[in-house]
Design an enzyme around this catalytic site. Structure first.
Site, PDB file in Angstrom:
ATOM      1  N   TYR A 161       0.859  -1.188   0.000  1.00  0.00           N
ATOM      2  CA  TYR A 161       0.000   0.000   0.000  1.00  0.00           C
ATOM      3  C   TYR A 161       0.890   1.231   0.000  1.00  0.00           C
ATOM      4  O   TYR A 161       1.838   1.317   0.784  1.00  0.00           O
ATOM      5  CB  TYR A 161      -0.903   0.012   1.242  1.00  0.00           C
ATOM      6  CG  TYR A 161      -1.798   1.240   1.321  1.00  0.00           C
ATOM      7  CD1 TYR A 161      -2.861   1.406   0.424  1.00  0.00           C
ATOM      8  CD2 TYR A 161      -1.575   2.228   2.275  1.00  0.00           C
ATOM      9  CE1 TYR A 161      -3.684   2.523   0.507  1.00  0.00           C
ATOM     10  CE2 TYR A 161      -2.405   3.350   2.351  1.00  0.00           C
ATOM     11  CZ  TYR A 161      -3.452   3.495   1.461  1.00  0.00           C
ATOM     12  OH  TYR A 161      -4.269   4.596   1.533  1.00  0.00           O
ATOM     13  N   ASP A 256       9.339   2.964  -0.628  1.00  0.00           N
ATOM     14  CA  ASP A 256       8.312   3.665   0.135  1.00  0.00           C
ATOM     15  C   ASP A 256       8.553   3.342   1.607  1.00  0.00           C
ATOM     16  O   ASP A 256       8.137   2.296   2.100  1.00  0.00           O
ATOM     17  CB  ASP A 256       6.920   3.216  -0.320  1.00  0.00           C
ATOM     18  CG  ASP A 256       5.820   3.881   0.496  1.00  0.00           C
ATOM     19  OD1 ASP A 256       6.145   4.609   1.461  1.00  0.00           O
ATOM     20  OD2 ASP A 256       4.640   3.654   0.178  1.00  0.00           O
ATOM     21  N   LYS A 284       4.637   9.858   8.164  1.00  0.00           N
ATOM     22  CA  LYS A 284       4.462   9.415   9.555  1.00  0.00           C
ATOM     23  C   LYS A 284       5.488  10.043  10.505  1.00  0.00           C
ATOM     24  O   LYS A 284       5.312  11.164  10.949  1.00  0.00           O
ATOM     25  CB  LYS A 284       4.472   7.886   9.631  1.00  0.00           C
ATOM     26  CG  LYS A 284       3.328   7.305   8.760  1.00  0.00           C
ATOM     27  CD  LYS A 284       3.017   5.866   9.059  1.00  0.00           C
ATOM     28  CE  LYS A 284       2.102   5.251   8.034  1.00  0.00           C
ATOM     29  NZ  LYS A 284       0.720   5.109   8.404  1.00  0.00           N
TER      30      LYS A 284
HETATM   31  N1  PMP Z   1       2.949   4.390   2.074  1.00  0.00           N
HETATM   32  C1  PMP Z   1       2.935   3.540   3.116  1.00  0.00           C
HETATM   33  C2  PMP Z   1       3.955   2.460   3.186  1.00  0.00           C
HETATM   34  C3  PMP Z   1       1.973   3.685   4.115  1.00  0.00           C
HETATM   35  O1  PMP Z   1       1.965   2.830   5.143  1.00  0.00           O
HETATM   36  C4  PMP Z   1       1.020   4.730   4.012  1.00  0.00           C
HETATM   37  C5  PMP Z   1      -0.053   4.931   5.064  1.00  0.00           C
HETATM   38  N2  PMP Z   1      -0.299   3.933   5.929  1.00  0.00           N
HETATM   39  C6  PMP Z   1       1.102   5.580   2.912  1.00  0.00           C
HETATM   40  C7  PMP Z   1       2.076   5.386   1.970  1.00  0.00           C
HETATM   41  C8  PMP Z   1       0.121   6.696   2.762  1.00  0.00           C
HETATM   42  O2  PMP Z   1       0.348   7.692   3.692  1.00  0.00           O
HETATM   43  P1  PMP Z   1      -0.830   8.701   4.087  1.00  0.00           P
HETATM   44  O3  PMP Z   1      -1.867   7.903   4.770  1.00  0.00           O
HETATM   45  O4  PMP Z   1      -0.133   9.700   4.966  1.00  0.00           O
HETATM   46  O5  PMP Z   1      -1.307   9.314   2.821  1.00  0.00           O
END
Ligand code: PMP
Length: 444
Positions: A161, A256, A284
């Site tokens: 994700y 990511d 985060k």
């Molecule tokens: N990439 C990863 C690996 C994530 O875990 C998340 C959110 N859990 C995101 C992107 C998206 O981040 P956001 O919810 O701040 O848009």
């Protein structure tokens, strides 16, 4: 109850008197104004049943809902709060910065300082740009990779994700895994066609794709330690293999590290596994609980971004001073090696205690853990990718979730998410959690 009092708060009431009247009441109103009553799907407790708790306040490892129930929190806003809730230094940074103005839409010194801090941990991010969320970071990194290579196709991994980016909501994890959706409605088929998916940890499958289509692929994006199909550990050789296989084709390797950054090691998975991606996405923890993301990497690629280059990307609130000051306060303190020693010790104790408790109740489980993020899967088979994660017994997880909740432990409301720890979790918190789990496993 004031937030101050939470510092001394003990655990929630006994299971029998856990009231949810206020949460339930506002949830009814919420559904009249917000789709599903929430602003992000997994919050609705759809995967575990029951009504979501509405949160009033939190302090350290503790969460308190509108009805006054108190919990030891292992969600931590889905990971950012590495020092726990309402960390005094974070609160002070927000207050001090807010008094000087909350947004200018013009450059500030804080952006430069935070960028230098980020780069000190992630040296591969030779140039970086701040955005407002992880989604923005991955969306922008993808556009940049396409602009840099002049190619359209991308590769991602099943169950990975990367936020709700159109091109990346294909076989995605997190809420998509939770709700069992293959993809989202509203994404043009012509766009989804450009996304190729491969099983995580399967280098041979990736090699096949690259050999067939390498010259058309702009980027491969990977959660180097996936957390959104639950936590999965990369097998030895997988991440270095991605690096080796992408290089000859000029495919941009995007890590990511929105979740793994500052979690699995201070310098993320790239430090832990010694692999240098071309671009990295963060979120985060760099915002310490305020909305922030970042993407960055090789200088020559990043210099394709406007105003230097032709790849456009912008943001009214990007580099927001509140978020930057909290980021600086967080990253400064993460220099202290004791932070990671403490997190590692607490996480290992929790992991061992949960395994032991499950074993005592004869419940087959697997725990995947890297640093202070872990997932407890209700399965007797190793979980190495999305297909094996999906074998987990989600109904059993839902029961366990509620059995823990009524014992004062707030776990992620989905089998396919990670538990996070903070430095605010004490040895007593961990002990109480394991004791609750001992009882909870017996009810399954
Ligand atoms: N990439 C990863 C690996 C994530 O875990 C998340 C959110 N859990 C995101 C992107 C998206 O981040 P956001 O919810 O701040 O848009």
């Amino acid at each position: 109850m004031g937030v101050e009092a939470l510092r001394y708060a003990d655990l929630s009431p006994s299971p029998s008197d856990m009231k949810q009247n206020k949460s339930q009441k506002i949830f009814e109103t919420a559904k009249e104004v917000l789709p599903g009553g929430v602003d992000s799907p997994v919050r609705a407790f759809g995967a575990v049943g029951g009504d979501p708790l509405f949160i009033k306040a939190a302090k350290g490892s503790r969460l308190i809902d509108l009805d006054g129930n108190r919990f030891i929190d292992y969600v931590l806003s889905w990971g950012p709060l590495i020092f726990g809730h309402a960390d005094p230094a974070v609160v002070a940074a927000v207050a001090k910065t807010a008094a000087m103005g909350t947004s200018f839409g013009a450059p500030t010194a804080q952006e430069v300082r935070l960028a230098e801090w980020v780069r000190s941990y992630f040296p591969t991010m030779e140039r970086l740009r701040f955005v407002n969320s992880g989604t923005e970071a991955t969306m922008s990194a993808l556009r940049l990779a396409r602009g840099w290579t002049g190619r359209d196709k991308i590769v991602k991994f099943d169950g990975g994700y990367h936020g709700h980016v159109d091109s990346l909501l294909v076989k995605a994890g997190s809420g998509m895994a939770t709700f069992g959706l293959p993809g989202s409605a509203g994404i043009p088929a012509d766009l989804a066609r450009l996304t190729i998916t491969v099983p995580f940890n399967d280098l041979a499958a990736f090699q096949k794709v690259v050999e067939a289509e390498g010259s058309k692929i702009a980027a491969v994006i990977v959660e180097p330690v996936p957390g959104n199909m639950g936590v999965v550990v990369p097998v030895p050789g997988f991440l270095p293999g991605l690096r080796e296989l992408t290089r000859p084709y000029g495919i941009v390797l995007i890590f990511d590290e929105v979740m793994s950054g500052f979690r699995v090691a201070p310098g993320g998975a790239q430090e832990r596994y010694g692999v240098r991606p071309d671009l990295t996405c963060l979120g985060k923890i760099i915002g310490g609980g305020l909305p922030v993301g970042a993407y960055g990497g090789r200088r020559e690629i990043m210099e394709q971004v406007a105003p230097l280059g032709p790849v456009y990307q912008a943001g009214t609130l990007s580099g927001n001073p509140l978020a930057m000051s909290v980021g600086i306060s967080t990253l400064e303190r993460l220099q202290n090696p004791q932070v990671y020693e403490r997190l590692e010790a607490a996480s290992a104790t929790l992991c061992d205690g949960l395994l032991d408790a499950a074993d005592a109740a004869n419940i087959p489980v697997q725990i995947n853990r890297v640093g202070s993020q872990m997932t407890l899967f209700f399965t007797d088979q190793p979980v190495i990718n999305h297909a094996t994660a999906r074998r987990a017994d989600v109904k059993r997880y839902a029961k366990f979730f509620h059995a823990m909740l009524t014992r004062g432990i707030y776990l992620p409301p989905s089998q396919f998410e990670a538990f996070f720890l903070s430095t605010a979790h004490t040895a007593t918190d961990i002990k109480k959690t394991i004791a609750a789990a001992r009882e909870a496993f017996k009810t399954l």
